[in-house]
Design an enzyme around this catalytic site. Structure first.
Site, PDB file in Angstrom:
ATOM      1  N   GLU A 126       0.797  -1.241   0.000  1.00 47.79           N
ATOM      2  CA  GLU A 126       0.000   0.000   0.000  1.00 47.79           C
ATOM      3  C   GLU A 126       0.822   1.281   0.000  1.00 47.79           C
ATOM      4  O   GLU A 126       0.589   2.182   0.815  1.00 47.79           O
ATOM      5  CB  GLU A 126      -0.970  -0.029   1.189  1.00 47.79           C
ATOM      6  CG  GLU A 126      -1.823  -1.287   1.204  1.00 47.79           C
ATOM      7  CD  GLU A 126      -2.792  -1.359   2.381  1.00 47.79           C
ATOM      8  OE1 GLU A 126      -2.637  -0.600   3.344  1.00 47.79           O
ATOM      9  OE2 GLU A 126      -3.720  -2.193   2.317  1.00 47.79           O
ATOM     10  N   GLU A 171      -6.298 -10.667  -1.531  1.00 48.70           N
ATOM     11  CA  GLU A 171      -7.083 -10.489  -0.302  1.00 48.70           C
ATOM     12  C   GLU A 171      -8.576 -10.451  -0.623  1.00 48.70           C
ATOM     13  O   GLU A 171      -9.317  -9.598  -0.136  1.00 48.70           O
ATOM     14  CB  GLU A 171      -6.644  -9.206   0.431  1.00 48.70           C
ATOM     15  CG  GLU A 171      -5.159  -9.182   0.742  1.00 48.70           C
ATOM     16  CD  GLU A 171      -4.722  -8.011   1.619  1.00 48.70           C
ATOM     17  OE1 GLU A 171      -5.571  -7.359   2.245  1.00 48.70           O
ATOM     18  OE2 GLU A 171      -3.501  -7.759   1.669  1.00 48.70           O
TER      19      GLU A 171
HETATM   20  C1  GLA Z   1      -4.911  -4.767   4.234  1.00 55.15           C
HETATM   21  C2  GLA Z   1      -3.699  -5.572   4.624  1.00 55.15           C
HETATM   22  C3  GLA Z   1      -4.082  -6.863   5.265  1.00 55.15           C
HETATM   23  C4  GLA Z   1      -5.215  -6.712   6.237  1.00 55.15           C
HETATM   24  C5  GLA Z   1      -6.364  -6.051   5.578  1.00 55.15           C
HETATM   25  C6  GLA Z   1      -7.495  -5.894   6.541  1.00 55.15           C
HETATM   26  O1  GLA Z   1      -5.487  -5.151   3.083  1.00 55.15           O
HETATM   27  O2  GLA Z   1      -2.845  -5.829   3.556  1.00 55.15           O
HETATM   28  O3  GLA Z   1      -2.984  -7.367   5.954  1.00 55.15           O
HETATM   29  O4  GLA Z   1      -4.796  -5.951   7.340  1.00 55.15           O
HETATM   30  O5  GLA Z   1      -5.933  -4.790   5.175  1.00 55.15           O
HETATM   31  O6  GLA Z   1      -7.487  -6.815   7.546  1.00 55.15           O
END
Ligand code: GLA
Length: 374
Positions: free
Chosen positions: A156, A261
């Site tokens: 990020e 994710e």
């Molecule tokens: C982001 C992070 C993850 C997790 C999610 C929410 O996407 O990369 O590790 O913390 O947020 O849980």
């Protein structure tokens, strides 16, 4: 209200399908296409949550640690590493023959304040912070060398507006902090795959910014194997066209794509917020408990349809995708559950039963062929 015949047939089929025990597992269904992963928590990989662990073993062939390898967990104090949970996580993956992922080395969140400060609480300078980053990466990546297949090296670094996020990393080191993180990770385990991971990469501005970032890394000789696109999705956003464009544009860079994710938020009031910034999501504490007693059938079908379409897209672009990882195992485990906000974003319900979305995903692995009538 009159039910549309198509929906009635679809929901009838899905209801029947979900009761069939002879369903293939996720990992079998996609074995020729990509890995199917889950983010696992400590209760699952320690098998304290026996039901969760059983689902992971049966259905998934890759795991990502939800929290235990984040900086604050694995390196809570300057001279203190806590490897116990990470070691158990890796052992669980090895015991079950899974592809083990590391998450995450350099991030603005879940990183203690001391990381950026000296013993007096003053900001470190560039060299001191680079040394600290290097030590952390060498220690953590080095410990699991040859066992963790690939690392989310930087998480990020971009904002939704395409600018670099003004993190302590960036402010103190400068914008080559990403290059440095990748170099340290490569030196620590030359065979590990290295990933850049971010959310909302389906939005044009952020997609383009990521393309530019990866080109810059490549021009500096950085070895980046894949871009991880998180896919914390809503029922309608991002669109399939946006997702497809991102898959195609990233693949043109000569890197693989990992869906890292994946989840589909079902809560009505979340649908307006199209960002998956953790900070925004965790601020969503407003109560919306309309799904506290379960996911209503129409939304159950809508979510199944959404998963079906996404996996049909992943299937179509399987040559570009290494792995699709869901962010959690059952709905009960998901980070999207907050006080006053019961959510149902995953493929298994709170009792560990496959949902209609699960059946839809399995079906998407083998789309029906249309018979040619002579
Ligand atoms: C982001 C992070 C993850 C997790 C999610 C929410 O996407 O990369 O590790 O913390 O947020 O849980």
């Amino acid at each position: 209200m009159k039910t549309q015949p198509f929906l009635a047939i679809t929901s009838g089929f899905l209801a029947v399908a979900s009761s069939l025990s002879a369903q293939p597992t996720l990992k079998e269904a996609f074995k020729n296409q990509f890995l199917i992963g889950a983010a696992v928590n400590q209760r699952q990989f320690s098998e304290q949550d026996a039901r969760g662990a059983a689902i992971v073993k049966a259905q998934f062939n890759s795991i990502t640690p939800e929290n235990v390898l984040k900086w604050e967990a694995v390196h809570p104090q300057p001279d203190e590493y806590n490897f116990e949970p990470g070691d158990r996580y890796v052992e669980f993956g090895e015991k079950n023959g899974m592809t083990i992922i590391g998450h995450t080395l350099v991030w603005h969140s879940q990183t203690p304040r001391w990381v950026f400060q000296d013993a007096e609480g003053k900001d470190l300078d560039r060299e001191a912070l680079l040394t600290r980053m290097s030590n952390h990466i060498h220690t953590v990546v080095g410990r699991y060398k040859g066992r963790i297949k690939g690392w989310d090296v930087v998480n990020e670094a971009l904002m939704d507006n395409g600018m670099m996020r003004q993190t302590r990393w960036l402010k103190i080191i400068g914008d080559d902090y990403i290059v440095k993180a990748f170099e340290f990770a490569h030196a620590a385990d030359p065979n590990a795959e290295l990933y850049y991971n971010d959310y909302s990469l389906e939005n044009e501005t952020k997609r383009n910014a990521c393309v530019e970032l990866v080109k810059k890394l490549q021009a500096r000789g950085v070895r980046i194997h894949a871009i991880g696109t998180q896919h914390h999705n809503k029922l309608a956003s991002p669109t399939l066209a946006q997702m497809e464009k991102t898959l195609v544009e990233f693949s043109k860079l000569g890197v693989k794509v990992c869906i890292t994710e994946l989840d589909v938020d079902t809560v009505a009031s979340s649908q307006r917020n199209t960002s998956a910034d953790v900070a925004d999501v965790t601020r969503q504490t407003g109560t919306d408990n309309s799904q506290a007693s379960g996911l209503p059938d129409d939304l159950q079908q809508k979510q199944a349809q959404r998963y079906a379409e996404m996996f049909a897209l992943f299937h179509k672009h399987a040559d570009k995708i290494d792995r699709v990882t869901l962010w959690g195992v059952t709905d009960a485990d998901s980070w999207l559950n907050r006080p006053g906000r019961v959510n149902h974003p995953l493929l298994f319900d709170r009792n560990g039963k496959p949902k209609p979305a699960f059946d839809a995903v399995i079906k998407a692995a083998n789309p029906p062929t249309i018979p040619i009538v002579p």
